[in-house]
Design a protein around this motif. Structure first.
Motif, PDB file in Angstrom:
ATOM      1  N   PHE A 184     -38.158 -28.586  51.375  1.00  0.00           N
ATOM      2  CA  PHE A 184     -38.956 -29.438  52.266  1.00  0.00           C
ATOM      3  C   PHE A 184     -38.874 -28.905  53.690  1.00  0.00           C
ATOM      4  CE2 PHE A 184     -37.545 -32.604  49.018  1.00  0.00           C
ATOM      5  CZ  PHE A 184     -38.798 -32.880  48.502  1.00  0.00           C
ATOM      6  N   PHE A 185     -39.957 -29.027  54.422  1.00  0.00           N
ATOM      7  CA  PHE A 185     -39.896 -28.712  55.848  1.00  0.00           C
ATOM      8  C   PHE A 185     -38.918 -29.667  56.518  1.00  0.00           C
ATOM      9  CE2 PHE A 185     -43.435 -26.101  54.907  1.00  0.00           C
ATOM     10  CZ  PHE A 185     -43.497 -25.169  55.923  1.00  0.00           C
ATOM     11  N   GLY A 186     -38.211 -29.175  57.558  1.00  0.00           N
ATOM     12  CA  GLY A 186     -37.164 -29.957  58.197  1.00  0.00           C
ATOM     13  C   GLY A 186     -37.539 -30.431  59.582  1.00  0.00           C
ATOM     14  N   ALA A 187     -36.527 -30.645  60.400  1.00  0.00           N
ATOM     15  CA  ALA A 187     -36.737 -31.124  61.770  1.00  0.00           C
ATOM     16  C   ALA A 187     -35.685 -30.494  62.670  1.00  0.00           C
ATOM     17  CB  ALA A 187     -36.612 -32.649  61.811  1.00  0.00           C
ATOM     18  N   ASP A 226     -46.589 -17.291  55.600  1.00  0.00           N
ATOM     19  CA  ASP A 226     -46.135 -16.365  56.649  1.00  0.00           C
ATOM     20  C   ASP A 226     -47.163 -15.249  56.874  1.00  0.00           C
ATOM     21  OD1 ASP A 226     -45.807 -14.453  54.672  1.00  0.00           O
ATOM     22  OD2 ASP A 226     -43.629 -14.534  54.653  1.00  0.00           O
ATOM     23  N   LYS A 227     -46.798 -14.289  57.762  1.00  0.00           N
ATOM     24  CA  LYS A 227     -47.762 -13.242  58.154  1.00  0.00           C
ATOM     25  C   LYS A 227     -48.177 -12.370  56.973  1.00  0.00           C
ATOM     26  CE  LYS A 227     -46.540 -12.766  63.032  1.00  0.00           C
ATOM     27  NZ  LYS A 227     -45.161 -13.197  63.275  1.00  0.00           N
ATOM     28  N   GLU A 228     -47.297 -12.279  55.974  1.00  0.00           N
ATOM     29  CA  GLU A 228     -47.616 -11.470  54.778  1.00  0.00           C
ATOM     30  C   GLU A 228     -48.344 -12.291  53.714  1.00  0.00           C
ATOM     31  OE1 GLU A 228     -44.224 -11.100  56.035  1.00  0.00           O
ATOM     32  OE2 GLU A 228     -45.080  -9.445  57.175  1.00  0.00           O
ATOM     33  N   GLY A 229     -48.674 -13.538  54.042  1.00  0.00           N
ATOM     34  CA  GLY A 229     -49.403 -14.371  53.093  1.00  0.00           C
ATOM     35  C   GLY A 229     -48.525 -15.033  52.049  1.00  0.00           C
ATOM     36  N   ARG A 230     -47.194 -15.004  52.266  1.00  0.00           N
ATOM     37  CA  ARG A 230     -46.296 -15.620  51.287  1.00  0.00           C
ATOM     38  C   ARG A 230     -46.023 -17.079  51.654  1.00  0.00           C
ATOM     39  NH1 ARG A 230     -41.466 -11.527  51.890  1.00  0.00           N
ATOM     40  NH2 ARG A 230     -41.929 -12.224  53.990  1.00  0.00           N
ATOM     41  N   ASP A 231     -45.843 -17.909  50.637  1.00  0.00           N
ATOM     42  CA  ASP A 231     -45.539 -19.328  50.844  1.00  0.00           C
ATOM     43  C   ASP A 231     -44.166 -19.445  51.519  1.00  0.00           C
ATOM     44  OD1 ASP A 231     -44.708 -22.005  50.565  1.00  0.00           O
ATOM     45  OD2 ASP A 231     -46.015 -22.266  48.820  1.00  0.00           O
ATOM     46  N   VAL A 232     -44.145 -20.090  52.692  1.00  0.00           N
ATOM     47  CA  VAL A 232     -42.904 -20.217  53.458  1.00  0.00           C
ATOM     48  C   VAL A 232     -41.821 -20.947  52.661  1.00  0.00           C
ATOM     49  CG1 VAL A 232     -41.920 -21.280  55.533  1.00  0.00           C
ATOM     50  CG2 VAL A 232     -44.104 -20.092  55.665  1.00  0.00           C
ATOM     51  N   ARG A 233     -42.239 -21.899  51.838  1.00  0.00           N
ATOM     52  CA  ARG A 233     -41.229 -22.653  51.081  1.00  0.00           C
ATOM     53  C   ARG A 233     -40.605 -21.813  49.968  1.00  0.00           C
ATOM     54  NH1 ARG A 233     -44.797 -27.866  50.226  1.00  0.00           N
ATOM     55  NH2 ARG A 233     -46.204 -26.143  49.886  1.00  0.00           N
ATOM     56  N   GLU A 234     -41.261 -20.701  49.633  1.00  0.00           N
ATOM     57  CA  GLU A 234     -40.631 -19.784  48.671  1.00  0.00           C
ATOM     58  C   GLU A 234     -39.714 -18.807  49.377  1.00  0.00           C
ATOM     59  OE1 GLU A 234     -43.442 -17.986  45.982  1.00  0.00           O
ATOM     60  OE2 GLU A 234     -44.180 -19.976  45.446  1.00  0.00           O
ATOM     61  N   THR A 235     -40.178 -18.275  50.521  1.00  0.00           N
ATOM     62  CA  THR A 235     -39.361 -17.266  51.215  1.00  0.00           C
ATOM     63  C   THR A 235     -38.112 -17.886  51.851  1.00  0.00           C
ATOM     64  OG1 THR A 235     -40.696 -17.517  53.203  1.00  0.00           O
ATOM     65  CG2 THR A 235     -41.315 -15.745  51.723  1.00  0.00           C
ATOM     66  N   PRO A 268     -37.694 -24.837  56.077  1.00  0.00           N
ATOM     67  CA  PRO A 268     -38.015 -24.273  57.382  1.00  0.00           C
ATOM     68  C   PRO A 268     -38.552 -25.289  58.409  1.00  0.00           C
ATOM     69  CG  PRO A 268     -39.784 -23.876  55.841  1.00  0.00           C
ATOM     70  CD  PRO A 268     -38.697 -24.557  55.070  1.00  0.00           C
ATOM     71  N   LEU A 269     -38.896 -24.718  59.575  1.00  0.00           N
ATOM     72  CA  LEU A 269     -39.470 -25.487  60.667  1.00  0.00           C
ATOM     73  C   LEU A 269     -40.871 -24.968  60.965  1.00  0.00           C
ATOM     74  CD1 LEU A 269     -36.328 -25.329  62.970  1.00  0.00           C
ATOM     75  CD2 LEU A 269     -37.095 -27.324  61.670  1.00  0.00           C
ATOM     76  N   GLY A 270     -41.666 -25.813  61.608  1.00  0.00           N
ATOM     77  CA  GLY A 270     -43.001 -25.373  62.020  1.00  0.00           C
ATOM     78  C   GLY A 270     -44.088 -25.957  61.138  1.00  0.00           C
ATOM     79  N   THR A 271     -45.312 -25.565  61.433  1.00  0.00           N
ATOM     80  CA  THR A 271     -46.454 -26.113  60.694  1.00  0.00           C
ATOM     81  C   THR A 271     -47.118 -25.067  59.795  1.00  0.00           C
ATOM     82  OG1 THR A 271     -47.831 -25.626  62.613  1.00  0.00           O
ATOM     83  CG2 THR A 271     -47.020 -27.880  62.425  1.00  0.00           C
ATOM     84  N   GLU A 272     -46.668 -23.806  59.917  1.00  0.00           N
ATOM     85  CA  GLU A 272     -47.276 -22.742  59.092  1.00  0.00           C
ATOM     86  C   GLU A 272     -46.697 -22.803  57.680  1.00  0.00           C
ATOM     87  OE1 GLU A 272     -49.677 -20.850  60.053  1.00  0.00           O
ATOM     88  OE2 GLU A 272     -49.651 -21.635  62.099  1.00  0.00           O
ATOM     89  N   THR A 273     -47.539 -22.930  56.674  1.00  0.00           N
ATOM     90  CA  THR A 273     -47.043 -22.960  55.298  1.00  0.00           C
ATOM     91  C   THR A 273     -47.076 -21.574  54.649  1.00  0.00           C
ATOM     92  OG1 THR A 273     -49.243 -23.574  54.539  1.00  0.00           O
ATOM     93  CG2 THR A 273     -47.687 -25.371  54.920  1.00  0.00           C
ATOM     94  N   ALA A 295     -33.094 -22.785  71.681  1.00  0.00           N
ATOM     95  CA  ALA A 295     -34.196 -23.456  72.391  1.00  0.00           C
ATOM     96  C   ALA A 295     -35.545 -22.885  71.983  1.00  0.00           C
ATOM     97  CB  ALA A 295     -34.000 -23.328  73.894  1.00  0.00           C
ATOM     98  N   SER A 296     -35.540 -21.668  71.413  1.00  0.00           N
ATOM     99  CA  SER A 296     -36.823 -21.055  71.055  1.00  0.00           C
ATOM    100  C   SER A 296     -37.235 -21.359  69.608  1.00  0.00           C
ATOM    101  CB  SER A 296     -36.757 -19.544  71.282  1.00  0.00           C
ATOM    102  OG  SER A 296     -35.803 -18.991  70.419  1.00  0.00           O
ATOM    103  N   MET A 297     -36.406 -22.119  68.871  1.00  0.00           N
ATOM    104  CA  MET A 297     -36.797 -22.472  67.497  1.00  0.00           C
ATOM    105  C   MET A 297     -37.884 -23.547  67.549  1.00  0.00           C
ATOM    106  SD  MET A 297     -33.269 -22.142  65.497  1.00  0.00           S
ATOM    107  CE  MET A 297     -34.240 -22.183  64.081  1.00  0.00           C
ATOM    108  N   PRO A 298     -38.792 -23.566  66.566  1.00  0.00           N
ATOM    109  CA  PRO A 298     -39.858 -24.575  66.601  1.00  0.00           C
ATOM    110  C   PRO A 298     -39.276 -25.993  66.656  1.00  0.00           C
ATOM    111  CG  PRO A 298     -40.265 -22.968  64.870  1.00  0.00           C
ATOM    112  CD  PRO A 298     -38.882 -22.699  65.385  1.00  0.00           C
ATOM    113  N   ALA A 299     -39.617 -26.719  67.709  1.00  0.00           N
ATOM    114  CA  ALA A 299     -39.067 -28.063  67.884  1.00  0.00           C
ATOM    115  C   ALA A 299     -40.015 -29.097  67.295  1.00  0.00           C
ATOM    116  CB  ALA A 299     -38.858 -28.333  69.370  1.00  0.00           C
ATOM    117  N   GLY A 300     -39.447 -30.105  66.660  1.00  0.00           N
ATOM    118  CA  GLY A 300     -40.274 -31.194  66.146  1.00  0.00           C
ATOM    119  C   GLY A 300     -39.790 -31.659  64.780  1.00  0.00           C
ATOM    120  N   ASP A 301     -40.453 -32.690  64.315  1.00  0.00           N
ATOM    121  CA  ASP A 301     -40.129 -33.247  62.992  1.00  0.00           C
ATOM    122  C   ASP A 301     -41.242 -32.837  62.040  1.00  0.00           C
ATOM    123  OD1 ASP A 301     -39.515 -34.678  60.747  1.00  0.00           O
ATOM    124  OD2 ASP A 301     -39.097 -36.550  61.810  1.00  0.00           O
TER     125      ASP A 301
END
Ligand SMILES: Cc1cc2nc3c(=O)[nH]c(=O)nc-3n(C[C@H](O)[C@H](O)[C@H](O)COP(=O)(O)O)c2cc1C
Length: 183
Positions: free
Chosen positions: A124-127, A94-103, A87-92, A151-157
Protein backbone atom coordinates in the motif's frame (compact mmCIF):
# COMPACT_ATOMS: atom_id res chain seq x y z
CA UNK A 1 -13.40 -16.67 14.18
CA UNK A 2 -10.77 -14.32 15.65
CA UNK A 3 -8.33 -12.48 13.43
CA UNK A 4 -5.11 -10.81 14.49
CA UNK A 5 -3.90 -7.74 12.59
CA UNK A 6 -0.27 -7.29 13.71
CA UNK A 7 1.88 -4.40 12.54
CA UNK A 8 5.18 -2.55 12.87
CA UNK A 9 5.10 1.21 12.35
CA UNK A 10 7.66 3.94 12.94
CA UNK A 11 5.64 7.10 12.32
CA UNK A 12 2.05 5.85 12.50
CA UNK A 13 1.07 5.44 8.83
CA UNK A 14 1.16 1.64 8.98
CA UNK A 15 -0.69 1.64 12.29
CA UNK A 16 -3.51 3.53 10.54
CA UNK A 17 -3.61 0.98 7.71
CA UNK A 18 -3.72 -1.88 10.24
CA UNK A 19 -6.57 -0.18 12.14
CA UNK A 20 -8.55 0.23 8.90
CA UNK A 21 -8.00 -3.42 7.94
CA UNK A 22 -9.17 -4.43 11.42
CA UNK A 23 -12.29 -2.24 11.36
CA UNK A 24 -13.17 -3.47 7.85
CA UNK A 25 -12.85 -7.11 8.92
CA UNK A 26 -14.94 -6.46 12.04
CA UNK A 27 -17.60 -4.68 9.96
CA UNK A 28 -17.67 -7.75 7.70
CA UNK A 29 -18.53 -9.87 10.76
CA UNK A 30 -15.03 -11.17 11.53
CA UNK A 31 -13.84 -9.82 14.89
CA UNK A 32 -10.28 -8.50 14.57
CA UNK A 33 -7.72 -7.51 17.17
CA UNK A 34 -5.22 -4.87 15.99
CA UNK A 35 -1.88 -4.71 17.83
CA UNK A 36 1.75 -3.69 17.35
CA UNK A 37 3.94 -6.79 16.95
CA UNK A 38 5.88 -5.98 20.12
CA UNK A 39 2.72 -6.35 22.21
CA UNK A 40 1.89 -9.86 20.99
CA UNK A 41 3.21 -12.86 22.93
CA UNK A 42 0.98 -15.57 21.52
CA UNK A 43 -0.87 -16.02 18.23
CA UNK A 44 -2.56 -19.33 19.04
CA UNK A 45 -5.81 -17.61 20.09
CA UNK A 46 -6.28 -16.41 16.50
CA UNK A 47 -7.63 -18.30 13.48
CA UNK A 48 -5.92 -16.08 10.92
CA UNK A 49 -3.21 -13.41 10.96
CA UNK A 50 -2.70 -10.28 8.86
CA UNK A 51 0.87 -9.03 9.33
CA UNK A 52 2.20 -5.75 8.00
CA UNK A 53 5.06 -3.33 8.34
CA UNK A 54 6.31 -0.02 7.10
CA UNK A 55 9.02 -0.48 4.45
CA UNK A 56 12.33 1.26 4.99
CA UNK A 57 15.19 0.79 2.53
CA UNK A 58 13.33 -2.07 0.81
CA UNK A 59 12.83 -4.01 4.03
CA UNK A 60 10.19 -4.47 6.68
CA UNK A 61 11.03 -3.07 10.08
CA UNK A 62 13.10 -5.55 12.05
CA UNK A 63 10.35 -5.90 14.70
CA UNK A 64 7.97 -7.35 12.09
CA UNK A 65 10.57 -9.78 10.74
CA UNK A 66 11.47 -10.84 14.29
CA UNK A 67 7.76 -11.39 15.06
CA UNK A 68 7.33 -13.61 11.99
CA UNK A 69 10.39 -15.65 12.90
CA UNK A 70 9.44 -15.88 16.59
CA UNK A 71 5.99 -17.26 15.76
CA UNK A 72 6.93 -19.08 12.58
CA UNK A 73 5.55 -22.49 13.65
CA UNK A 74 2.17 -21.12 14.78
CA UNK A 75 1.88 -18.79 11.80
CA UNK A 76 2.59 -21.64 9.40
CA UNK A 77 -0.48 -23.44 10.83
CA UNK A 78 -2.81 -20.53 10.06
CA UNK A 79 -3.85 -18.57 6.99
CA UNK A 80 -1.61 -15.51 6.81
CA UNK A 81 -1.80 -12.30 4.77
CA UNK A 82 1.11 -9.85 4.49
CA UNK A 83 1.13 -6.16 3.73
CA UNK A 84 3.62 -3.37 3.46
CA UNK A 85 3.30 0.43 3.74
CA UNK A 86 5.43 2.60 1.44
CA UNK A 87 6.11 3.82 -1.35
CA UNK A 88 5.31 7.52 -1.26
CA UNK A 89 3.96 9.84 -3.93
CA UNK A 90 1.20 9.73 -6.50
CA UNK A 91 3.04 7.99 -9.36
CA UNK A 92 1.90 4.37 -9.69
CA UNK A 93 4.34 3.65 -12.53
CA UNK A 94 8.07 4.44 -12.52
CA UNK A 95 10.18 5.91 -15.36
CA UNK A 96 10.72 2.43 -16.83
CA UNK A 97 6.98 1.79 -16.88
CA UNK A 98 7.06 -0.67 -13.98
CA UNK A 99 4.34 -0.79 -11.32
CA UNK A 100 5.73 1.01 -8.26
CA UNK A 101 3.96 -1.39 -5.92
CA UNK A 102 5.89 -4.25 -7.49
CA UNK A 103 9.31 -2.59 -7.49
CA UNK A 104 8.90 -1.57 -3.83
CA UNK A 105 7.88 -4.99 -2.56
CA UNK A 106 9.84 -5.63 0.63
CA UNK A 107 12.31 -8.52 0.51
CA UNK A 108 10.29 -10.17 3.29
CA UNK A 109 7.38 -11.04 0.97
CA UNK A 110 9.55 -13.53 -0.88
CA UNK A 111 11.21 -14.78 2.26
CA UNK A 112 7.96 -15.51 4.11
CA UNK A 113 6.20 -16.92 1.05
CA UNK A 114 8.39 -19.98 1.53
CA UNK A 115 8.13 -20.19 5.32
CA UNK A 116 4.42 -19.44 5.84
CA UNK A 117 1.19 -20.29 4.06
CA UNK A 118 0.75 -16.80 2.69
CA UNK A 119 -2.72 -16.43 1.19
CA UNK A 120 -2.12 -12.92 -0.11
CA UNK A 121 0.25 -9.99 0.03
CA UNK A 122 -0.12 -6.31 -0.80
CA UNK A 123 1.92 -3.13 -0.98
CA UNK A 124 0.00 0.00 0.00
CA UNK A 125 1.12 3.56 -0.57
CA UNK A 126 2.20 5.13 2.73
CA UNK A 127 2.50 8.54 4.35
CA UNK A 128 5.35 10.80 5.35
CA UNK A 129 5.36 14.00 7.36
CA UNK A 130 8.78 15.70 7.14
CA UNK A 131 7.93 17.66 10.29
CA UNK A 132 7.74 14.48 12.38
CA UNK A 133 10.74 14.06 14.69
CA UNK A 134 13.35 11.54 13.44
CA UNK A 135 12.96 8.04 14.91
CA UNK A 136 15.95 5.72 15.23
CA UNK A 137 19.64 6.14 14.51
CA UNK A 138 19.32 6.17 10.72
CA UNK A 139 16.75 8.99 10.58
CA UNK A 140 18.65 10.99 13.20
CA UNK A 141 21.81 10.65 11.11
CA UNK A 142 19.92 11.53 7.90
CA UNK A 143 18.38 14.61 9.51
CA UNK A 144 21.90 16.01 10.00
CA UNK A 145 23.17 15.26 6.50
CA UNK A 146 23.76 18.18 4.16
CA UNK A 147 21.01 18.38 1.57
CA UNK A 148 18.48 17.10 4.14
CA UNK A 149 17.44 13.89 2.30
CA UNK A 150 14.48 13.31 4.64
CA UNK A 151 13.02 16.72 3.77
CA UNK A 152 13.22 15.91 0.07
CA UNK A 153 11.08 12.74 0.30
CA UNK A 154 7.54 13.11 -1.10
CA UNK A 155 5.50 14.58 1.76
CA UNK A 156 1.86 13.74 2.29
CA UNK A 157 -0.62 11.01 3.06
CA UNK A 158 -0.80 8.71 0.02
CA UNK A 159 -2.74 5.90 1.70
CA UNK A 160 -5.57 4.66 -0.54
CA UNK A 161 -8.34 3.83 1.90
CA UNK A 162 -10.61 2.32 -0.74
CA UNK A 163 -7.84 -0.03 -1.84
CA UNK A 164 -7.08 -0.94 1.79
CA UNK A 165 -10.74 -1.64 2.59
CA UNK A 166 -11.23 -3.64 -0.62
CA UNK A 167 -8.23 -5.82 0.25
CA UNK A 168 -9.58 -6.41 3.76
CA UNK A 169 -13.02 -7.29 2.40
CA UNK A 170 -11.33 -9.82 0.10
CA UNK A 171 -9.70 -11.43 3.15
CA UNK A 172 -13.10 -11.59 4.87
CA UNK A 173 -14.63 -13.22 1.77
CA UNK A 174 -11.87 -15.83 1.66
CA UNK A 175 -12.15 -16.63 5.35
CA UNK A 176 -15.92 -16.97 5.14
CA UNK A 177 -15.79 -19.20 2.06
CA UNK A 178 -16.50 -22.83 2.94
CA UNK A 179 -13.33 -24.94 3.06
CA UNK A 180 -13.05 -27.92 0.68
CA UNK A 181 -13.43 -30.36 3.57
CA UNK A 182 -16.72 -28.72 4.56
CA UNK A 183 -18.11 -28.76 1.03
C1 LIG B 1 14.17 7.23 5.45
C2 LIG B 1 13.01 6.61 4.74
C3 LIG B 1 13.24 5.50 3.92
C4 LIG B 1 12.16 4.91 3.25
N1 LIG B 1 12.41 3.81 2.46
C5 LIG B 1 11.37 3.24 1.79
C6 LIG B 1 11.59 2.09 0.96
O1 LIG B 1 12.70 1.57 0.82
N2 LIG B 1 10.52 1.57 0.31
C7 LIG B 1 9.27 2.09 0.42
O2 LIG B 1 8.35 1.59 -0.19
N3 LIG B 1 9.02 3.17 1.22
C8 LIG B 1 10.05 3.75 1.91
N4 LIG B 1 9.81 4.84 2.72
C9 LIG B 1 8.44 5.31 2.90
C10 LIG B 1 7.81 4.70 4.16
O3 LIG B 1 7.74 3.32 4.05
C11 LIG B 1 6.40 5.27 4.34
O4 LIG B 1 6.57 6.61 4.71
C12 LIG B 1 5.58 4.49 5.35
O5 LIG B 1 4.21 4.71 5.12
C13 LIG B 1 5.93 4.85 6.77
O6 LIG B 1 5.17 4.09 7.66
P1 LIG B 1 5.13 4.37 9.23
O7 LIG B 1 4.59 5.78 9.41
O8 LIG B 1 4.20 3.34 9.76
O9 LIG B 1 6.51 4.23 9.76
C14 LIG B 1 10.86 5.44 3.40
C15 LIG B 1 10.65 6.55 4.22
C16 LIG B 1 11.71 7.13 4.89
C17 LIG B 1 11.44 8.31 5.77
Amino acid sequence: MNILVAYASKHGATAGIAERIGSTLSAAGLPATVKPVDEIDDVTAYDAVVLGSAAYTLHWMKEATAFAKRHETELAERPVWLFSSGPLGTETVDKEGRDVRETTQPKEFEKFADLLHVRGERVFFGAWDPASPPVGAMEKMMSHLPGKPLASMPAGDFRDWEDIEAWARGIADELRAPGPERG
